[in-house]
Design a protein around this motif. Sequence first.
Motif, PDB file in Angstrom:
ATOM      1  N   GLU A 208       0.810  -1.211   0.000  1.00  0.00           N
ATOM      2  CA  GLU A 208       0.000   0.000   0.000  1.00  0.00           C
ATOM      3  C   GLU A 208       0.853   1.275   0.000  1.00  0.00           C
ATOM      4  O   GLU A 208       0.374   2.341  -0.384  1.00  0.00           O
ATOM      5  CB  GLU A 208      -0.923   0.005   1.224  1.00  0.00           C
ATOM      6  CG  GLU A 208      -1.945  -1.122   1.226  1.00  0.00           C
ATOM      7  CD  GLU A 208      -2.845  -1.056   2.438  1.00  0.00           C
ATOM      8  OE1 GLU A 208      -2.841   0.006   3.128  1.00  0.00           O
ATOM      9  OE2 GLU A 208      -3.554  -2.049   2.715  1.00  0.00           O
ATOM     10  N   THR A 209       2.094   1.175   0.416  1.00  0.00           N
ATOM     11  CA  THR A 209       2.944   2.368   0.454  1.00  0.00           C
ATOM     12  C   THR A 209       3.349   2.835  -0.939  1.00  0.00           C
ATOM     13  O   THR A 209       3.683   4.005  -1.130  1.00  0.00           O
ATOM     14  CB  THR A 209       4.215   2.100   1.284  1.00  0.00           C
ATOM     15  OG1 THR A 209       5.012   1.103   0.612  1.00  0.00           O
ATOM     16  CG2 THR A 209       3.864   1.622   2.680  1.00  0.00           C
ATOM     17  N   GLY A 210       3.376   1.924  -1.895  1.00  0.00           N
ATOM     18  CA  GLY A 210       3.834   2.280  -3.231  1.00  0.00           C
ATOM     19  C   GLY A 210       5.331   2.451  -3.329  1.00  0.00           C
ATOM     20  O   GLY A 210       5.848   2.923  -4.354  1.00  0.00           O
ATOM     21  N   LEU A 211       6.061   2.079  -2.276  1.00  0.00           N
ATOM     22  CA  LEU A 211       7.513   2.263  -2.265  1.00  0.00           C
ATOM     23  C   LEU A 211       8.252   1.183  -3.045  1.00  0.00           C
ATOM     24  O   LEU A 211       9.388   1.383  -3.458  1.00  0.00           O
ATOM     25  CB  LEU A 211       8.027   2.275  -0.817  1.00  0.00           C
ATOM     26  CG  LEU A 211       7.536   3.438   0.054  1.00  0.00           C
ATOM     27  CD1 LEU A 211       7.949   3.214   1.506  1.00  0.00           C
ATOM     28  CD2 LEU A 211       8.110   4.755  -0.456  1.00  0.00           C
ATOM     29  N   VAL A 212       7.593   0.026  -3.231  1.00  0.00           N
ATOM     30  CA  VAL A 212       8.249  -1.074  -3.933  1.00  0.00           C
ATOM     31  C   VAL A 212       7.866  -1.009  -5.404  1.00  0.00           C
ATOM     32  O   VAL A 212       6.748  -1.341  -5.785  1.00  0.00           O
ATOM     33  CB  VAL A 212       7.849  -2.430  -3.318  1.00  0.00           C
ATOM     34  CG1 VAL A 212       8.538  -3.568  -4.071  1.00  0.00           C
ATOM     35  CG2 VAL A 212       8.212  -2.470  -1.848  1.00  0.00           C
ATOM     36  N   GLN A 213       8.800  -0.515  -6.204  1.00  0.00           N
ATOM     37  CA  GLN A 213       8.624  -0.396  -7.643  1.00  0.00           C
ATOM     38  C   GLN A 213       9.811  -1.067  -8.332  1.00  0.00           C
ATOM     39  O   GLN A 213      10.834  -1.337  -7.692  1.00  0.00           O
ATOM     40  CB  GLN A 213       8.558   1.091  -8.048  1.00  0.00           C
ATOM     41  CG  GLN A 213       7.434   1.873  -7.395  1.00  0.00           C
ATOM     42  CD  GLN A 213       6.078   1.490  -7.957  1.00  0.00           C
ATOM     43  OE1 GLN A 213       5.969   1.012  -9.076  1.00  0.00           O
ATOM     44  NE2 GLN A 213       5.018   1.715  -7.162  1.00  0.00           N
ATOM     45  N   PRO A 214       9.712  -1.352  -9.618  1.00  0.00           N
ATOM     46  CA  PRO A 214      10.855  -1.942 -10.323  1.00  0.00           C
ATOM     47  C   PRO A 214      12.098  -1.057 -10.192  1.00  0.00           C
ATOM     48  O   PRO A 214      12.055   0.135 -10.496  1.00  0.00           O
ATOM     49  CB  PRO A 214      10.381  -2.013 -11.778  1.00  0.00           C
ATOM     50  CG  PRO A 214       8.887  -2.081 -11.677  1.00  0.00           C
ATOM     51  CD  PRO A 214       8.533  -1.227 -10.500  1.00  0.00           C
ATOM     52  N   GLY A 215      13.166  -1.638  -9.689  1.00  0.00           N
ATOM     53  CA  GLY A 215      14.409  -0.896  -9.532  1.00  0.00           C
ATOM     54  C   GLY A 215      14.533  -0.143  -8.226  1.00  0.00           C
ATOM     55  O   GLY A 215      15.558   0.501  -7.983  1.00  0.00           O
ATOM     56  N   SER A 216      13.510  -0.181  -7.358  1.00  0.00           N
ATOM     57  CA  SER A 216      13.588   0.513  -6.067  1.00  0.00           C
ATOM     58  C   SER A 216      14.673  -0.118  -5.201  1.00  0.00           C
ATOM     59  O   SER A 216      14.931  -1.326  -5.263  1.00  0.00           O
ATOM     60  CB  SER A 216      12.245   0.446  -5.335  1.00  0.00           C
ATOM     61  OG  SER A 216      11.244   1.128  -6.056  1.00  0.00           O
TER      62      SER A 216
END
Length: 855
Positions: A208-216
Amino acid sequence: MSGFVAPPSRPGLMLAAKFAYRELRGGLKGFYIFIACISLGVAAISGVNSLSRALTEGISEEGQAILGGDVAFSLIHREATPDENAYLQTLGTVSQVATLRAMARPQATEEQALVELKAVDGAYPLYGEVTTESGQPLQNALAEHDGIWGAAADLSLLARLGLDVGDSVDIGNSTVRITDILTKEPDKLAGGVEFGPRLMISDQAIPETGLVQPGSLVRWHYRIRLDNPTDAQLNAAIEDSKNAQPSAGWRIQSRANAAPGLQRSINRFAQFLTLVGLTALVVGGVGVANAIRAFLETKREVIASFKCLGATGGFVFQIYLLQMLALAGIGIGIGLVLGALVPFAAGAALSTVLPVKLVTSIYPTELGLGLIYGVLTALAFALWPLGRAHDVPPTALFRDLVAAGTKLPRRRYISATVLTVILLGGIAIFMAADKSLATVYISASAAAFLLLGFVARGIMGAARRMPQVKSTELRLAIANIHRPGALTPSVVLSLGLGLSLLVALALIDGNLRRELTTTMADDAPSFFFVDIQSHERDAFRSLLDEETTNAQIRSVPMLRGRITSLRGIPADEYDTSRGSGWILRGDRGITYEATIPDNASLVQGEWWPEDYTGKPLVSFEEEAVRELGLSIGDELTINVLGRELTAEIANTRNIEWESLGINFVMIFSPNTFTGAPHAHLMTLGWENEVPVSEELGLLRTVSNAFPTVTTVRVKDAISQVNELVAQLAWAIRGASSVTLIASVLVLAGALAAGHRSRIYDAVILKTLGATRGRLIAAYALEYAILGLATAVFALFAGGLAAWYVSTQIMGGDFVFMPATALSAALIALLLTVGFGLFGTWKVLGEKPAPVLRNL
């Protein structure tokens, strides 16, 4: 008639031991400084190594809790694939933990803070226990209530943001409620360096945080609790994982190396302090030599009697060598007892400060090392003065000081002394973890010691050649500096090494902090913006352009990867003895560029064309290439996002690390990562100084507009590092003061050794009309001159050592600091004049009559 049987013509060692024992029955008067010098050095060496062993054993004993499992597999940027996850499940019980940095934004205020975010699953922790202030189970604290996930935080986060338990904060695109305060986190040490307080949430809340994205920049840790955690099974599991998933690219750690960074720091700190303890022993060795010379002076009638009755020089040498060894044994024994108590004392006094619980015990190996150093040091400084007494005829012993002559001892004693010194230095280097550093330190100390001897001779020679001065007090002071039996060599040798070490440490500390607070702070950008997704980059750059003026903005692609092999050699087998081994430990930041960065310059090779499409190429940092023994054309393999890529070294370049700008050890040609998902890194810095309010305003604007972007304010990071450096510097200087204490002991011993001759001088001068005031003035001038001369040497030697460390080892700049010079001079003056006048005052209080009757 048996009573008239002639004794053996060559008295043996047993007879020498009997004479030595009879003389020692008279007590230890005159040898307290001797014993204290040996005790101090042995206690420092054995204590430091015992404490290091206790810390190491503590890490090993708590390895499972520190690591969070028996074995851990770590990935950067990506989670384990279904196949990898299925394999891990076959090993034992699995706990998944994600760690990343994020911005915490309270809803009630505009304050913000960088946090170390940790998302844990229901199995966490596999070992150890997480405790909270309320005592509730961790999973209860992290559970979801009324649509909001719970979070546990460090108390420092609440203090920084002005929050209380029950308040909510925004993390990325979501909101969490702080439900409790973390009081214990068993695997905290495994996380390495932290730039913010801990905030712990459930792994179910992380999407839900949206912090985990491709390349994070997210690290995924998979901790395994083995079903039968024996060492054999542990090693088998690690080897099997390498074969079963050869291209996973994960970093594997076991409970045996749960905190490798901390372990390396402990080993380095222990090595440095062992060398400092050895320096204290060497300084104390001067006290040993002084004590022996003073003792032999009082025994010259006894030695003369021995020789007149037929004793050989070798027999006399044996008697007094045995006495010296017995006294050294007392000092070593005291030092070993004190050293053995250090872990117990540290465990009791520093239980709330130390990162792990000490395993307190008696460690024979570490104490044995102190024993060896103590014996060798005592021998190294005892053989020479004892050897000089070997060939002195009885007539000379009756009318002159034993050690006053200039004749060298026999070759056997010179050879034995040299051999002992070489053995002492060789053991120190052999036992060191970093042998090159130990070699430099030992060589520098030996050179300083020899140079101090020449300095003392130079001072005496200069005093001898000085023209006649009108002042009676100054004339007497100058004569005392160069006369036979002068205190000059003892004072210069005793204080020189200790002061030089402290000056060097103070200058290194000062230059490092100056580099952090001025040079780096001035050149460094104001902000780092991390985890900017590709689809956000243009909008993010536009926001920065709108909100700032006269700002320099730089953006680069940002990935992380781990080198798996160099020149076909696996990274964990590659020789890093010459340095730069840190590059092969864990993952490194990497990027790609079509053109060479502005803050770098080529050293070897050529940069690739902007439209290059051939074999993957890489630009490597020049110093790393040199230390790793690489060259243009060599190949390296790096694992990025679970894929192994092989690239050829096309060029090397110099990097301005001190600017704290965007720098990478490895820059690849753009075609290397075609199609690979990645985030971007941006920096922003103003050409001129801007108010703090403007920086904080930009921070709030960016965080509100792009909540998933992590912002690092460089001044905060520098301040934190500077605080850490300051604490470390005080710890090192405090430990190094052992050397200065040894110097003070030797100085006191030297003054005590000259007490007898000073009494004669004072009585004769007072008989001839000298007043107490004039004598005190003369002695004060003498000690002041010696103190200043020693301070000048300490500034030169310490400054040279600090310059070498600052420029050649740390790669920074060096500036001489006058305040340090004045401090060293003041310490030297206070010690020499203070101790000198204290002893002189006692001398001047002696009654003339008893002395004159014995002249």
